[in-house]
Write a protein that holds these residues in place. Structure first.
Motif, PDB file in Angstrom:
ATOM      1  N   TYR A  77       0.841  -1.206   0.000  1.00 27.43           N
ATOM      2  CA  TYR A  77       0.000   0.000   0.000  1.00 27.43           C
ATOM      3  C   TYR A  77       0.875   1.256   0.000  1.00 27.43           C
ATOM      4  O   TYR A  77       0.679   2.159  -0.805  1.00 27.43           O
ATOM      5  N   ARG A  78       1.857   1.271   0.865  1.00 28.03           N
ATOM      6  CA  ARG A  78       2.728   2.449   0.973  1.00 28.03           C
ATOM      7  C   ARG A  78       3.652   2.593  -0.231  1.00 28.03           C
ATOM      8  O   ARG A  78       4.132   3.685  -0.510  1.00 28.03           O
ATOM      9  N   ALA A  79       3.858   1.500  -0.955  1.00 28.84           N
ATOM     10  CA  ALA A  79       4.658   1.537  -2.185  1.00 28.84           C
ATOM     11  C   ALA A  79       3.781   1.795  -3.415  1.00 28.84           C
ATOM     12  O   ALA A  79       4.289   1.837  -4.528  1.00 28.84           O
ATOM     13  N   GLN A  80       2.475   1.957  -3.191  1.00 27.02           N
ATOM     14  CA  GLN A  80       1.497   2.213  -4.253  1.00 27.02           C
ATOM     15  C   GLN A  80       1.450   1.068  -5.266  1.00 27.02           C
ATOM     16  O   GLN A  80       1.281   1.276  -6.463  1.00 27.02           O
ATOM     17  N   GLU A  81       1.585  -0.137  -4.775  1.00 29.88           N
ATOM     18  CA  GLU A  81       1.512  -1.341  -5.596  1.00 29.88           C
ATOM     19  C   GLU A  81       0.088  -1.890  -5.504  1.00 29.88           C
ATOM     20  O   GLU A  81      -0.206  -2.826  -4.761  1.00 29.88           O
ATOM     21  N   TRP A  82      -0.807  -1.281  -6.261  1.00 27.40           N
ATOM     22  CA  TRP A  82      -2.241  -1.528  -6.115  1.00 27.40           C
ATOM     23  C   TRP A  82      -2.648  -2.944  -6.496  1.00 27.40           C
ATOM     24  O   TRP A  82      -3.535  -3.523  -5.857  1.00 27.40           O
ATOM     25  N   ASP A  83      -2.032  -3.521  -7.516  1.00 19.63           N
ATOM     26  CA  ASP A  83      -2.382  -4.894  -7.890  1.00 19.63           C
ATOM     27  C   ASP A  83      -2.016  -5.866  -6.769  1.00 19.63           C
ATOM     28  O   ASP A  83      -2.782  -6.779  -6.460  1.00 19.63           O
ATOM     29  N   ALA A  84      -0.858  -5.680  -6.169  1.00 26.66           N
ATOM     30  CA  ALA A  84      -0.444  -6.524  -5.045  1.00 26.66           C
ATOM     31  C   ALA A  84      -1.409  -6.345  -3.874  1.00 26.66           C
ATOM     32  O   ALA A  84      -1.790  -7.324  -3.215  1.00 26.66           O
ATOM     33  N   CYS A  85      -1.819  -5.113  -3.631  1.00 25.40           N
ATOM     34  CA  CYS A  85      -2.781  -4.842  -2.552  1.00 25.40           C
ATOM     35  C   CYS A  85      -4.082  -5.595  -2.788  1.00 25.40           C
ATOM     36  O   CYS A  85      -4.630  -6.210  -1.870  1.00 25.40           O
ATOM     37  N   THR A  86      -4.577  -5.534  -4.016  1.00 29.05           N
ATOM     38  CA  THR A  86      -5.838  -6.186  -4.341  1.00 29.05           C
ATOM     39  C   THR A  86      -5.743  -7.692  -4.108  1.00 29.05           C
ATOM     40  O   THR A  86      -6.646  -8.292  -3.522  1.00 29.05           O
ATOM     41  N   LEU A  87      -4.653  -8.297  -4.529  1.00 27.08           N
ATOM     42  CA  LEU A  87      -4.459  -9.732  -4.338  1.00 27.08           C
ATOM     43  C   LEU A  87      -4.382 -10.089  -2.855  1.00 27.08           C
ATOM     44  O   LEU A  87      -5.044 -11.022  -2.390  1.00 27.08           O
ATOM     45  N   LEU A  88      -3.596  -9.333  -2.097  1.00 22.80           N
ATOM     46  CA  LEU A  88      -3.463  -9.603  -0.664  1.00 22.80           C
ATOM     47  C   LEU A  88      -4.785  -9.398   0.065  1.00 22.80           C
ATOM     48  O   LEU A  88      -5.153 -10.191   0.937  1.00 22.80           O
ATOM     49  N   LEU A  89      -5.512  -8.360  -0.300  1.00 22.03           N
ATOM     50  CA  LEU A  89      -6.811  -8.118   0.321  1.00 22.03           C
ATOM     51  C   LEU A  89      -7.801  -9.225  -0.017  1.00 22.03           C
ATOM     52  O   LEU A  89      -8.610  -9.623   0.827  1.00 22.03           O
ATOM     53  N   ARG A  90      -7.747  -9.732  -1.223  1.00 22.11           N
ATOM     54  CA  ARG A  90      -8.624 -10.834  -1.620  1.00 22.11           C
ATOM     55  C   ARG A  90      -8.358 -12.046  -0.718  1.00 22.11           C
ATOM     56  O   ARG A  90      -9.295 -12.695  -0.238  1.00 22.11           O
ATOM     57  N   ASN A  91      -7.082 -12.333  -0.469  1.00 22.56           N
ATOM     58  CA  ASN A  91      -6.728 -13.450   0.408  1.00 22.56           C
ATOM     59  C   ASN A  91      -7.187 -13.209   1.843  1.00 22.56           C
ATOM     60  O   ASN A  91      -7.696 -14.121   2.498  1.00 22.56           O
ATOM     61  N   LEU A  92      -7.005 -11.998   2.326  1.00 19.66           N
ATOM     62  CA  LEU A  92      -7.430 -11.673   3.686  1.00 19.66           C
ATOM     63  C   LEU A  92      -8.948 -11.741   3.822  1.00 19.66           C
ATOM     64  O   LEU A  92      -9.470 -12.269   4.806  1.00 19.66           O
ATOM     65  N   HIS A  93      -9.667 -11.214   2.832  1.00 18.13           N
ATOM     66  CA  HIS A  93     -11.137 -11.263   2.840  1.00 18.13           C
ATOM     67  C   HIS A  93     -11.632 -12.702   2.833  1.00 18.13           C
ATOM     68  O   HIS A  93     -12.640 -13.010   3.482  1.00 18.13           O
ATOM     69  N   ALA A  94     -10.956 -13.575   2.107  1.00 15.32           N
ATOM     70  CA  ALA A  94     -11.368 -14.983   2.059  1.00 15.32           C
ATOM     71  C   ALA A  94     -11.254 -15.625   3.441  1.00 15.32           C
ATOM     72  O   ALA A  94     -12.085 -16.450   3.822  1.00 15.32           O
ATOM     73  N   ALA A  95     -10.231 -15.239   4.192  1.00 21.77           N
ATOM     74  CA  ALA A  95     -10.021 -15.795   5.523  1.00 21.77           C
ATOM     75  C   ALA A  95     -10.944 -15.169   6.572  1.00 21.77           C
ATOM     76  O   ALA A  95     -11.351 -15.843   7.517  1.00 21.77           O
ATOM     77  N   GLU A  96     -11.250 -13.884   6.410  1.00 25.18           N
ATOM     78  CA  GLU A  96     -12.105 -13.153   7.364  1.00 25.18           C
ATOM     79  C   GLU A  96     -13.064 -12.263   6.580  1.00 25.18           C
ATOM     80  O   GLU A  96     -12.846 -11.056   6.473  1.00 25.18           O
ATOM     81  N   PRO A  97     -14.133 -12.830   6.027  1.00 26.81           N
ATOM     82  CA  PRO A  97     -15.013 -12.069   5.126  1.00 26.81           C
ATOM     83  C   PRO A  97     -15.641 -10.816   5.743  1.00 26.81           C
ATOM     84  O   PRO A  97     -15.878  -9.853   5.038  1.00 26.81           O
ATOM     85  N   GLY A  98     -15.884 -10.797   7.026  1.00 22.17           N
ATOM     86  CA  GLY A  98     -16.565  -9.662   7.628  1.00 22.17           C
ATOM     87  C   GLY A  98     -15.645  -8.607   8.220  1.00 22.17           C
ATOM     88  O   GLY A  98     -16.112  -7.686   8.896  1.00 22.17           O
ATOM     89  N   ASN A  99     -14.361  -8.691   7.962  1.00 20.07           N
ATOM     90  CA  ASN A  99     -13.411  -7.767   8.584  1.00 20.07           C
ATOM     91  C   ASN A  99     -13.539  -6.372   7.969  1.00 20.07           C
ATOM     92  O   ASN A  99     -13.268  -6.169   6.788  1.00 20.07           O
TER      93      ASN A  99
END
Length: 102
Positions: A49-71
């Motif tokens: 996020y701080r490196a402005q790597e938006w595609d990487a952010c989207t992928l990591l967030l997708r993984n986090l959302h899968a593990a904790e959908p309501g976060n």
């Protein structure tokens, strides 16, 4: 305490950003391995996020959302990433959230 970094914030009238955390456990009661992995993934997300790597952010967030959908934190950052994705790269951006009111 074991803490999770939430954000870096800059309040009105201050030039220095402050890092804010939330406690997620104690050293007396170790976190489950799955939770430890999510915290490590979260740190990767913040770095991207701080490196402005938006595609990487989207992928990591997708993984986090899968593990904790309501976060809510993950949803908040997903919205930020989508809003920032359309902006040009900003070399002096530090990723801190700016608050313009007290």
């Amino acid at each position: 305490f074991i803490c999770q970094e939430l954000d870096r914030v800059r309040v009105k009238g201050k030039a220095q950003a402050v890092t804010i955390y939330t406690p997620v456990g104690t050293e007396a009661e170790p976190l489950a391995p799955e939770r430890q992995q999510r915290l490590a993934t979260w740190q990767q997300l913040l770095a991207a996020y701080r490196a402005q790597e938006w595609d990487a952010c989207t992928l990591l967030l997708r993984n986090l959302h899968a593990a904790e959908p309501g976060n809510i934190l993950y949803s908040l950052y997903a919205g930020r990433v989508e809003a920032l994705r359309v902006l040009p790269f900003q070399p002096d951006w530090d990723g801190a959230t700016q608050f313009d009111t007290k």
